[in-house]
Design a protein around this motif. Structure first.
Motif, PDB file in Angstrom:
ATOM      1  N   ILE A 264       0.820  -1.212   0.000  1.00 36.28           N
ATOM      2  CA  ILE A 264       0.000   0.000   0.000  1.00 36.28           C
ATOM      3  C   ILE A 264       0.857   1.266   0.000  1.00 36.28           C
ATOM      4  CG2 ILE A 264      -1.694   1.316   1.330  1.00 36.28           C
ATOM      5  CD1 ILE A 264      -2.908  -1.330   2.205  1.00 36.28           C
TER       6      ILE A 264
ATOM      7  N   ALA B 221      -7.179  -3.963  -7.290  1.00 40.31           N
ATOM      8  CA  ALA B 221      -6.144  -4.608  -8.096  1.00 40.31           C
ATOM      9  C   ALA B 221      -5.930  -6.060  -7.664  1.00 40.31           C
ATOM     10  CB  ALA B 221      -4.842  -3.823  -8.000  1.00 40.31           C
TER      11      ALA B 221
ATOM     12  N   ALA C 113      -5.464   4.747  -1.777  1.00 37.79           N
ATOM     13  CA  ALA C 113      -4.448   3.732  -2.048  1.00 37.79           C
ATOM     14  C   ALA C 113      -4.939   2.350  -1.601  1.00 37.79           C
ATOM     15  CB  ALA C 113      -3.146   4.085  -1.350  1.00 37.79           C
TER      16      ALA C 113
ATOM     17  N   VAL D 155      -7.444   1.154  -4.213  1.00 34.45           N
ATOM     18  CA  VAL D 155      -6.786   0.765  -5.462  1.00 34.45           C
ATOM     19  C   VAL D 155      -6.103  -0.598  -5.305  1.00 34.45           C
ATOM     20  CG1 VAL D 155      -4.872   1.362  -7.011  1.00 34.45           C
ATOM     21  CG2 VAL D 155      -6.521   3.111  -6.322  1.00 34.45           C
ATOM     22  N   VAL D 156      -5.398  -0.798  -4.202  1.00 35.57           N
ATOM     23  CA  VAL D 156      -4.720  -2.083  -3.965  1.00 35.57           C
ATOM     24  C   VAL D 156      -5.744  -3.206  -3.820  1.00 35.57           C
ATOM     25  CG1 VAL D 156      -3.313  -3.371  -2.294  1.00 35.57           C
ATOM     26  CG2 VAL D 156      -2.632  -1.076  -3.003  1.00 35.57           C
TER      27      VAL D 156
ATOM     28  N   PRO E 211       3.765   2.291  -1.452  1.00 33.30           N
ATOM     29  CA  PRO E 211       4.156   2.898  -2.732  1.00 33.30           C
ATOM     30  C   PRO E 211       2.971   3.508  -3.488  1.00 33.30           C
ATOM     31  CG  PRO E 211       5.092   0.702  -2.532  1.00 33.30           C
ATOM     32  CD  PRO E 211       4.153   0.885  -1.391  1.00 33.30           C
ATOM     33  N   VAL E 212       1.820   2.870  -3.387  1.00 35.14           N
ATOM     34  CA  VAL E 212       0.620   3.408  -4.038  1.00 35.14           C
ATOM     35  C   VAL E 212       0.203   4.696  -3.342  1.00 35.14           C
ATOM     36  CG1 VAL E 212      -1.779   2.950  -4.653  1.00 35.14           C
ATOM     37  CG2 VAL E 212      -0.107   1.101  -4.747  1.00 35.14           C
ATOM     38  N   ARG E 213       0.303   4.737  -2.020  1.00 36.90           N
ATOM     39  CA  ARG E 213      -0.070   5.925  -1.256  1.00 36.90           C
ATOM     40  C   ARG E 213       0.840   7.115  -1.587  1.00 36.90           C
ATOM     41  NH1 ARG E 213      -0.064   4.074   3.966  1.00 36.90           N
ATOM     42  NH2 ARG E 213      -2.196   3.351   3.712  1.00 36.90           N
ATOM     43  N   ARG E 214       2.108   6.844  -1.885  1.00 32.57           N
ATOM     44  CA  ARG E 214       3.011   7.937  -2.265  1.00 32.57           C
ATOM     45  C   ARG E 214       2.579   8.573  -3.577  1.00 32.57           C
ATOM     46  NH1 ARG E 214       6.942   4.674   0.262  1.00 32.57           N
ATOM     47  NH2 ARG E 214       7.458   3.539  -1.645  1.00 32.57           N
ATOM     48  N   LYS E 215       2.051   7.768  -4.495  1.00 33.14           N
ATOM     49  CA  LYS E 215       1.580   8.288  -5.783  1.00 33.14           C
ATOM     50  C   LYS E 215       0.156   8.837  -5.698  1.00 33.14           C
ATOM     51  CE  LYS E 215       5.175   7.046  -8.132  1.00 33.14           C
ATOM     52  NZ  LYS E 215       6.125   8.030  -8.577  1.00 33.14           N
ATOM     53  N   LEU E 216      -0.635   8.301  -4.785  1.00 33.98           N
ATOM     54  CA  LEU E 216      -2.045   8.665  -4.666  1.00 33.98           C
ATOM     55  C   LEU E 216      -2.354   8.958  -3.199  1.00 33.98           C
ATOM     56  CD1 LEU E 216      -4.683   8.769  -6.371  1.00 33.98           C
ATOM     57  CD2 LEU E 216      -5.054   6.403  -5.726  1.00 33.98           C
TER      58      LEU E 216
END
Length: 90
Positions: A52, A79, A72, A75-76, A54-59
């Protein structure tokens, strides 16, 4: 079904279950006003945060007043559901 697809599907199923446990423990902690869950919450975060974060850093979380909605996590979760369906279809 191939053996690899089946094993990957079961691993993703386990990951989804841990995500659900994390969600429930986080929600109950927010509802009670304290960080509850103890060891179970720590384990759920330890197993899911590497995916989670890395996704949170982008989103980043969406702010709605005093509430932050963690996109995030969503999305995870979605996915993982899609990847699980693909893995079991192999």
């Amino acid at each position: 079904m191939s053996l690899i697809g089946t094993l990957l599907g079961y691993a993703l199923t386990l990951f989804i279950l841990v995500l659900i446990v994390r969600m429930v423990l986080d929600w109950t902690g927010m509802a009670s006003g304290a960080a509850r869950g103890g060891r179970a919450r720590e384990l759920a975060h330890a197993w899911t945060e590497p995916v989670i974060a890395p996704v949170r850093r982008k989103l980043p979380p969406l702010r709605a007043g005093g509430i932050g909605i963690d996109l995030a996590f969503t999305v995870v979760f979605v996915a993982a559901l899609i990847l699980r369906a693909v893995a079991f279809s192999l």
